[in-house]
Design a protein around this motif. Structure first.
Motif, PDB file in Angstrom:
ATOM      1  N   MET A 269       0.826  -1.206   0.000  1.00 54.36           N
ATOM      2  CA  MET A 269       0.000   0.000   0.000  1.00 54.36           C
ATOM      3  C   MET A 269       0.861   1.257   0.000  1.00 54.36           C
ATOM      4  SD  MET A 269      -2.975  -1.078   2.702  1.00 54.36           S
ATOM      5  CE  MET A 269      -4.295  -2.220   2.267  1.00 54.36           C
ATOM      6  N   ALA A 270       1.929   1.232   0.793  1.00 53.90           N
ATOM      7  CA  ALA A 270       2.839   2.381   0.815  1.00 53.90           C
ATOM      8  C   ALA A 270       3.490   2.585  -0.549  1.00 53.90           C
ATOM      9  CB  ALA A 270       3.902   2.169   1.896  1.00 53.90           C
ATOM     10  N   LEU A 271       3.871   1.484  -1.185  1.00 55.85           N
ATOM     11  CA  LEU A 271       4.522   1.572  -2.490  1.00 55.85           C
ATOM     12  C   LEU A 271       3.529   2.018  -3.568  1.00 55.85           C
ATOM     13  CD1 LEU A 271       7.299   1.088  -3.757  1.00 55.85           C
ATOM     14  CD2 LEU A 271       6.542  -1.214  -4.357  1.00 55.85           C
ATOM     15  N   LEU A 272       2.264   1.623  -3.418  1.00 51.93           N
ATOM     16  CA  LEU A 272       1.245   2.072  -4.363  1.00 51.93           C
ATOM     17  C   LEU A 272       1.158   3.597  -4.363  1.00 51.93           C
ATOM     18  CD1 LEU A 272      -2.323   0.587  -4.781  1.00 51.93           C
ATOM     19  CD2 LEU A 272      -2.011   3.025  -4.556  1.00 51.93           C
ATOM     20  N   ALA A 273       1.183   4.204  -3.170  1.00 46.08           N
ATOM     21  CA  ALA A 273       1.139   5.668  -3.088  1.00 46.08           C
ATOM     22  C   ALA A 273       2.353   6.293  -3.763  1.00 46.08           C
ATOM     23  CB  ALA A 273       1.061   6.101  -1.624  1.00 46.08           C
ATOM     24  N   ARG A 274       3.541   5.722  -3.521  1.00 44.30           N
ATOM     25  CA  ARG A 274       4.737   6.269  -4.154  1.00 44.30           C
ATOM     26  C   ARG A 274       4.654   6.097  -5.673  1.00 44.30           C
ATOM     27  NH1 ARG A 274       9.939   8.172  -3.051  1.00 44.30           N
ATOM     28  NH2 ARG A 274       8.776   9.044  -1.297  1.00 44.30           N
ATOM     29  N   ARG A 275       4.108   4.994  -6.145  1.00 38.10           N
ATOM     30  CA  ARG A 275       3.978   4.756  -7.578  1.00 38.10           C
ATOM     31  C   ARG A 275       3.010   5.765  -8.208  1.00 38.10           C
ATOM     32  NH1 ARG A 275       4.136  -0.392  -6.994  1.00 38.10           N
ATOM     33  NH2 ARG A 275       1.884  -0.672  -6.763  1.00 38.10           N
ATOM     34  N   ALA A 276       1.900   6.038  -7.515  1.00 39.02           N
ATOM     35  CA  ALA A 276       0.909   6.978  -8.039  1.00 39.02           C
ATOM     36  C   ALA A 276       1.481   8.381  -8.173  1.00 39.02           C
ATOM     37  CB  ALA A 276      -0.318   6.988  -7.133  1.00 39.02           C
ATOM     38  N   VAL A 277       2.243   8.804  -7.175  1.00 36.61           N
ATOM     39  CA  VAL A 277       2.851  10.139  -7.229  1.00 36.61           C
ATOM     40  C   VAL A 277       3.941  10.191  -8.288  1.00 36.61           C
ATOM     41  CG1 VAL A 277       4.208  11.824  -5.915  1.00 36.61           C
ATOM     42  CG2 VAL A 277       2.262  10.675  -4.840  1.00 36.61           C
ATOM     43  N   SER A 278       4.713   9.119  -8.399  1.00 36.84           N
ATOM     44  CA  SER A 278       5.818   9.095  -9.364  1.00 36.84           C
ATOM     45  C   SER A 278       5.332   9.155 -10.807  1.00 36.84           C
ATOM     46  CB  SER A 278       6.656   7.829  -9.170  1.00 36.84           C
ATOM     47  OG  SER A 278       7.247   7.807  -7.895  1.00 36.84           O
ATOM     48  N   LYS A 279       4.091   8.718 -11.054  1.00 43.89           N
ATOM     49  CA  LYS A 279       3.558   8.730 -12.406  1.00 43.89           C
ATOM     50  C   LYS A 279       3.047  10.104 -12.832  1.00 43.89           C
ATOM     51  CE  LYS A 279       2.087   3.875 -12.661  1.00 43.89           C
ATOM     52  NZ  LYS A 279       0.921   2.963 -12.785  1.00 43.89           N
ATOM     53  N   SER A 280       3.076  11.068 -11.943  1.00 38.59           N
ATOM     54  CA  SER A 280       2.571  12.407 -12.251  1.00 38.59           C
ATOM     55  C   SER A 280       3.645  13.440 -11.971  1.00 38.59           C
ATOM     56  CB  SER A 280       1.335  12.699 -11.398  1.00 38.59           C
ATOM     57  OG  SER A 280       1.720  12.870 -10.036  1.00 38.59           O
ATOM     58  N   ASP A 281       3.290  14.681 -12.202  1.00 33.17           N
ATOM     59  CA  ASP A 281       4.214  15.779 -11.885  1.00 33.17           C
ATOM     60  C   ASP A 281       3.930  16.352 -10.508  1.00 33.17           C
ATOM     61  OD1 ASP A 281       5.474  15.580 -14.350  1.00 33.17           O
ATOM     62  OD2 ASP A 281       3.988  16.857 -15.330  1.00 33.17           O
ATOM     63  N   LEU A 282       3.132  15.672  -9.737  1.00 33.38           N
ATOM     64  CA  LEU A 282       2.755  16.183  -8.424  1.00 33.38           C
ATOM     65  C   LEU A 282       3.928  16.147  -7.452  1.00 33.38           C
ATOM     66  CD1 LEU A 282      -0.740  14.514  -7.959  1.00 33.38           C
ATOM     67  CD2 LEU A 282      -0.278  16.910  -8.461  1.00 33.38           C
ATOM     68  N   ASP A 283       3.882  17.074  -6.516  1.00 30.96           N
ATOM     69  CA  ASP A 283       4.854  17.129  -5.430  1.00 30.96           C
ATOM     70  C   ASP A 283       4.102  16.776  -4.157  1.00 30.96           C
ATOM     71  OD1 ASP A 283       6.685  17.660  -3.489  1.00 30.96           O
ATOM     72  OD2 ASP A 283       7.046  19.748  -4.061  1.00 30.96           O
ATOM     73  N   SER A 284       4.417  15.638  -3.555  1.00 34.46           N
ATOM     74  CA  SER A 284       3.655  15.187  -2.396  1.00 34.46           C
ATOM     75  C   SER A 284       3.902  16.036  -1.156  1.00 34.46           C
ATOM     76  CB  SER A 284       3.977  13.718  -2.093  1.00 34.46           C
ATOM     77  OG  SER A 284       5.352  13.572  -1.804  1.00 34.46           O
ATOM     78  N   GLN A 285       4.850  16.985  -1.222  1.00 34.82           N
ATOM     79  CA  GLN A 285       5.076  17.914  -0.112  1.00 34.82           C
ATOM     80  C   GLN A 285       4.305  19.221  -0.290  1.00 34.82           C
ATOM     81  OE1 GLN A 285       9.284  18.518   0.296  1.00 34.82           O
ATOM     82  NE2 GLN A 285       9.690  16.426   0.979  1.00 34.82           N
ATOM     83  N   SER A 360      14.189   7.850 -10.184  1.00 35.29           N
ATOM     84  CA  SER A 360      14.951   7.908  -8.937  1.00 35.29           C
ATOM     85  C   SER A 360      14.047   8.003  -7.713  1.00 35.29           C
ATOM     86  CB  SER A 360      15.918   9.098  -8.972  1.00 35.29           C
ATOM     87  OG  SER A 360      15.213  10.308  -9.183  1.00 35.29           O
ATOM     88  N   SER A 361      12.968   8.782  -7.807  1.00 32.39           N
ATOM     89  CA  SER A 361      12.084   8.950  -6.658  1.00 32.39           C
ATOM     90  C   SER A 361      11.409   7.629  -6.303  1.00 32.39           C
ATOM     91  CB  SER A 361      11.021  10.009  -6.956  1.00 32.39           C
ATOM     92  OG  SER A 361      10.067  10.071  -5.920  1.00 32.39           O
ATOM     93  N   TYR A 362      10.900   6.938  -7.325  1.00 31.12           N
ATOM     94  CA  TYR A 362      10.223   5.668  -7.058  1.00 31.12           C
ATOM     95  C   TYR A 362      11.207   4.626  -6.532  1.00 31.12           C
ATOM     96  CZ  TYR A 362       7.890   1.210  -7.795  1.00 31.12           C
ATOM     97  OH  TYR A 362       7.363  -0.044  -7.613  1.00 31.12           O
ATOM     98  N   LEU A 363      12.381   4.523  -7.127  1.00 29.20           N
ATOM     99  CA  LEU A 363      13.347   3.510  -6.710  1.00 29.20           C
ATOM    100  C   LEU A 363      13.831   3.752  -5.286  1.00 29.20           C
ATOM    101  CD1 LEU A 363      15.410   3.068  -9.999  1.00 29.20           C
ATOM    102  CD2 LEU A 363      13.681   1.527  -9.053  1.00 29.20           C
ATOM    103  N   ALA A 364      13.998   5.044  -4.925  1.00 24.37           N
ATOM    104  CA  ALA A 364      14.392   5.352  -3.554  1.00 24.37           C
ATOM    105  C   ALA A 364      13.287   4.937  -2.574  1.00 24.37           C
ATOM    106  CB  ALA A 364      14.693   6.843  -3.412  1.00 24.37           C
ATOM    107  N   GLY A 365      12.046   5.205  -2.959  1.00 22.77           N
ATOM    108  CA  GLY A 365      10.927   4.799  -2.112  1.00 22.77           C
ATOM    109  C   GLY A 365      10.791   3.297  -2.028  1.00 22.77           C
ATOM    110  N   PHE A 366      11.031   2.633  -3.157  1.00 23.82           N
ATOM    111  CA  PHE A 366      10.949   1.171  -3.193  1.00 23.82           C
ATOM    112  C   PHE A 366      11.929   0.561  -2.195  1.00 23.82           C
ATOM    113  CE2 PHE A 366      12.468  -2.903  -4.843  1.00 23.82           C
ATOM    114  CZ  PHE A 366      11.279  -3.580  -5.049  1.00 23.82           C
ATOM    115  N   ARG A 367      13.172   1.037  -2.225  1.00 19.63           N
ATOM    116  CA  ARG A 367      14.184   0.493  -1.324  1.00 19.63           C
ATOM    117  C   ARG A 367      13.834   0.808   0.128  1.00 19.63           C
ATOM    118  NH1 ARG A 367      16.535  -3.585  -0.131  1.00 19.63           N
ATOM    119  NH2 ARG A 367      16.704  -3.849  -2.393  1.00 19.63           N
ATOM    120  N   ALA A 368      13.305   1.994   0.382  1.00 17.51           N
ATOM    121  CA  ALA A 368      12.934   2.367   1.749  1.00 17.51           C
ATOM    122  C   ALA A 368      11.835   1.454   2.286  1.00 17.51           C
ATOM    123  CB  ALA A 368      12.485   3.826   1.791  1.00 17.51           C
TER     124      ALA A 368
END
Length: 857
Positions: A269-285, A360-368
């Protein structure tokens, strides 16, 4: 929908093709099926018109009018691939149901190649075809992997098709575009999950089948050519993403064990959120309070643009929640029927730690996420090295077969490599098979470094210094007391050589007993014998006793086993094939080699005596030429031939197979026999032996006639498996054979007893102690650094020197004068914590408390 259980027709294959706005492809696909090498009467084609909303139904009806093989079924609505396939399967009449994409072209051998795999084992519930591109050049599907977060992916996609993909093997799932399933099993498990609509329903089905104890098989001889269409893209890629994300979560939720679900699902579920954000130009901050700027344009707008690809993940998660009630009911039912552990199935997952997306953003999140939820530890498989000196091939003797079955059993949960310095002419899709040259330290070092646990039998430790120096966890297989065996085998060589042979075997065994962390033997008799030898070497010491006063953690019983799948007769092997043995004759089978410690001479005389009144009795020796070239023909072989000839029995009542029967062909010989026999002399080798041939008799359901004095002789007598007779007693042996061959009530009673007892000797049962040990492998307590004692040093024994070791008692007294001291407990706690973690330490503490309560109570 629930797939109805209906009567199927043996040998018939029903092909289900789901049509959705692709009538041209479907018509061509059915036409291609007419070219397949399969009897027309045994081919049933069900075309499901899946609510296309165009002229497909009229076109399909017209195209197949008058073709008795084809039935067109209409669905008023689009049920998706899952629902449409289930609808077709519910109407199929075949023993097997094959699902075929409408844009696929089957090869002529498509059906025959798949059905051949089903014939190899009744446990195979599904067979996946090899799928190539339309021209047959590159791979579309030769097996699939599954990520830990529930998304499947194709292995070797778009790579050239070559010899890498030419061997059948077990897989987690087959692709729904070309998949065969036993109709009865498909109905039993409920077919495809229609909640999926499409995507991953084939992954889920394969996982469920494996989880329930069935097997899914890749059949490279069953080929399909696939022409992809981008039909899903016409609905928008975000709809595909929605289905993939939702169905991946459902697949995890239904199929994972509670322990792994608690870890994998939150991570997914956590990775799904990171994947959804990574597919867009959105900034989750963007909504971080520290970035608040009341003057910024749009700061107080109630909406913000979001891509549909990103929303697809959010919607998928919400629909997963919506489906949880029904999914929970499915999960409870499925887990209650589970037959295989996650660890067993993870070997089929391929590379589970695959991100399936870049950036890079998704892969960093994946490893985390992987690190935070400790995902890799759940999927870790130990490396287990199995070493034998026996030949591995179509013909295998006992040690080679045992090593092979051990490798199969351990490969369910671990990565296994079977190594021999003899012939390695047999391969497996479950584990690696390798050859090393005898005493080639460089070659063996590669395997030793790879291994976490080393299991060996025979002379492996003696032949390789690399293994002697290894600090890995070592398991010694001592089911064969070869020094006792050499008392008989070496007798014919003269006193000096005989003495040296026995001394050498004893020294080799002493070396093993002094080094290994865990031992396997074949029977309770053997265990008591080996405990005596271990005691003489100092291994029965305070450290090992304090760790486990039953010493089960040091030496356990794991006898030879038999296959849990009953044998099946596939060809004539003896009756009507061997000159002199007719279909109606009574056949006594000797199911292995002839060695000096066997009393084949009394057996031949008993058969001769019986033949005086029973003319149709036949004795068949199944193998004389050992498959291992290192094992010479023994003197008793020639003596047995000579006696049979002298008595006029050769070729009339006594027959010798001049070679060794192939492992996968032996059932044909056994199933044509009426009685299995094993006769031996009553001496020390007999007392501690374990006759592996008798396991084959149990497997084939044969009444057994054997000599008294060994553990199997006791078992035959106790359980009524046949008759156990005194050694060298021709009359008693002839009488026993006559009773088991010709006295129907006694024969039937023995067969019933064999059917009852053989379940205790399946490989799954006999190897359970080894499987359990390898789930938590640990060094013997007396080998742990800082432990209270160490085994006797036998390094000087082989050179003829006597060494006085520091005894276990002396080392123990140096630490504490009390058997149960604080420092001893600290040392043991350090051992269990460092080698098994907190769970191992906790288990030992609970065991100690239970033991304390029991002794005080």
């Amino acid at each position: 929908m629930k797939i109805p259980t209906q009567k199927t027709e043996s040998g018939v294959v029903s092909v289900v093709i789901v049509n959705f706005r692709g009538a041209d492809d479907t018509i061509e696909c059915v036409r291609q099926l007419g070219e397949v090498d399969w009897p027309a009467a045994d081919l049933d084609i069900v075309v499901v018109e899946n609510g296309s909303g165009d002229d497909s139904l009229a076109r399909l009806t017209e195209a197949f009018q008058g073709d008795a093989r084809v039935r067109v079924v209409e669905s008023a609505e689009n049920l998706g691939f899952a629902g449409g396939s289930n609808l077709g399967a519910s109407l199929a009449r075949g023993e097997f149901v094959a699902f075929l994409n409408s844009d696929a072209k089957p090869d002529a051998a498509w059906i025959r190649g798949a059905v051949a795999e089903f014939d190899t084992s009744p446990a195979i519930a599904a067979v996946g075809s090899k799928v190539l591109d339309w021209n047959g050049n590159v791979v579309d599907f030769v097996g699939g992997s599954l990520s830990w977060f529930g998304m499947g992916y194709k292995d070797h996609e778009n790579e050239p098709d070559d010899e890498r993909f030419a061997a059948p093997r077990d897989i987690l799932y087959g692709t729904g575009s070309a998949l065969f399933v036993r109709a009865s099993v498909f109905a039993e498990v409920g077919g495809f999950d229609e909640r999926y609509f499409m995507f991953y329903e084939d992954v889920d089905l394969g996982w469920r089948l494996n989880l329930l104890g069935y097997r899914v098989r890749f059949a490279p001889a069953s080929v399909v050519y696939h022409r992809h269409h981008a039909s899903m893209r016409s609905f928008g890629p975000y709809r595909e993403s929605y289905l993939l994300e939702r169905n991946a979560l459902a697949t995890l939720y239904k199929n994972l064990s509670p322990e792994n679900l608690a870890r994998f699902l939150p991570g997914a579920m956590a990775l799904l959120a990171r994947r959804a954000v990574s597919k867009s130009d959105l900034d989750s901050q963007l909504f971080d309070i520290r970035r608040f700027d009341r003057t910024a344009e749009g700061e107080f707008d109630e909406t913000t643009p979001v891509s549909k690809e990103s929303l697809a993940g959010l919607f998928a998660l919400d629909q997963f929640v919506e489906d949880l009630e029904s999914l929970s009911a499915t999960r409870d039912d499925l887990q209650s029927r589970r037959r295989r552990t996650d660890a067993e199935l993870f070997r089929l997952f391929g590379n589970m730690i695959h991100p399936l997306l870049g950036g890079s953003s998704y892969l960093a999140g994946f490893r985390a996420v992987v690190d935070a939820f400790d995902i890799e530890s759940s999927s870790d498989r130990r490396h287990i090295l199995v070493i034998t000196g026996d030949s591995l091939g179509e013909k295998m003797a006992g040690p080679g077969l045992r090593a092979w079955k051990i490798s199969e059993a351990l490969s369910a949960e671990h990565d296994v490599r079977l190594v021999t310095w003899n012939a390695a002419n047999r391969q497996s899709d479950r584990f690696e098979v390798e050859h090393v040259q005898l005493q080639n330290e460089r070659q063996m070092k590669v395997h030793e470094q790879w291994a976490d646990v080393i299991f060996f039998q025979g002379y492996a430790l003696h032949h390789f210094t690399t293994l002697q120096k290894s600090q890995k966890i070592v398991v010694a297989d001592i089911y064969d007391p070869m020094h006792l065996e050499q008392l008989e085998q070496g007798r014919e060589f003269g006193t000096e050589r005989w003495t040296n042979i026995v001394r050498s075997a004893t020294e080799v065994l002493n070396q093993q007993l002094a080094r290994a962390d865990f031992f396997l033997c074949a029977s309770e008799r053997q265990r008591l014998f080996w405990l005596g030898q271990l005691a003489a070497l100092g291994r029965i010491n305070p450290a090992n006793y304090a760790a486990d006063d039953s010493l089960d953690e040091l030496i356990s019983i794991a006898p030879f086993g038999l296959d849990s799948t009953p044998p099946r007769h596939t060809r004539d092997a003896i009756r009507g094939v061997v000159p002199g043995i007719d279909k109606s004759d009574k056949v006594i089978i000797w199911g292995g080699g002839i060695y000096n410690w066997f009393d084949t001479l009394t057996l031949v005389r008993a058969v001769g005596k019986l033949a005086e009144t029973r003319k149709n009795v036949r004795l068949f020796f199944m193998g004389t030429a050992h498959p291992n070239p290192d094992v010479p023909e023994m003197a008793v072989v020639q003596k047995t031939r000579q006696l049979a000839a002298e008595l006029g029995l050769s070729g009339r009542n006594v027959f010798f197979n001049e070679s060794w029967v192939d492992l996968d062909d032996r059932q044909n010989y056994l199933l044509e026999a009426d009685v299995g026999v094993s006769t031996h002399f009553d001496h020390i080798e007999t007392t501690f032996s374990f006759r592996t041939r008798i396991l084959d008799y149990l497997w084939a359901g044969l009444p057994i006639v054997t000599t008294e004095g060994d553990s199997f002789g006791d078992l035959v007598e106790k359980e009524g498996l046949g008759v156990s007779v005194p050694e060298r007693d021709v009359d008693a042996l002839a009488d026993a054979l006559e009773r088991m061959l010709y006295v129907a009530p006694e024969r039937k009673a023995a067969q019933q007893a064999v059917a009852r007892v053989r379940e205790r000797f399946t490989w799954e049962e006999t190897l359970r102690p080894l499987v359990e040990f390898c789930r938590d492998p640990h060094p013997a307590a007396d080998r742990v650094l800082g432990s209270l004692s160490s085994p006797l040093d036998v390094s000087g024994v082989a050179a003829g020197r006597r060494t006085r070791p520091v005894t276990a008692e002396e080392k123990f007294q140096a630490i504490s004068t009390r058997r149960h001291g604080f420092r001893r407990d600290i040392a043991l706690a350090r051992h269990y914590l460092s080698n098994g973690g907190l769970s191992s330490l906790g288990g030992k503490i609970r065991s100690r408390l239970q033991h304390t309560r029991a002794t005080k109570g």
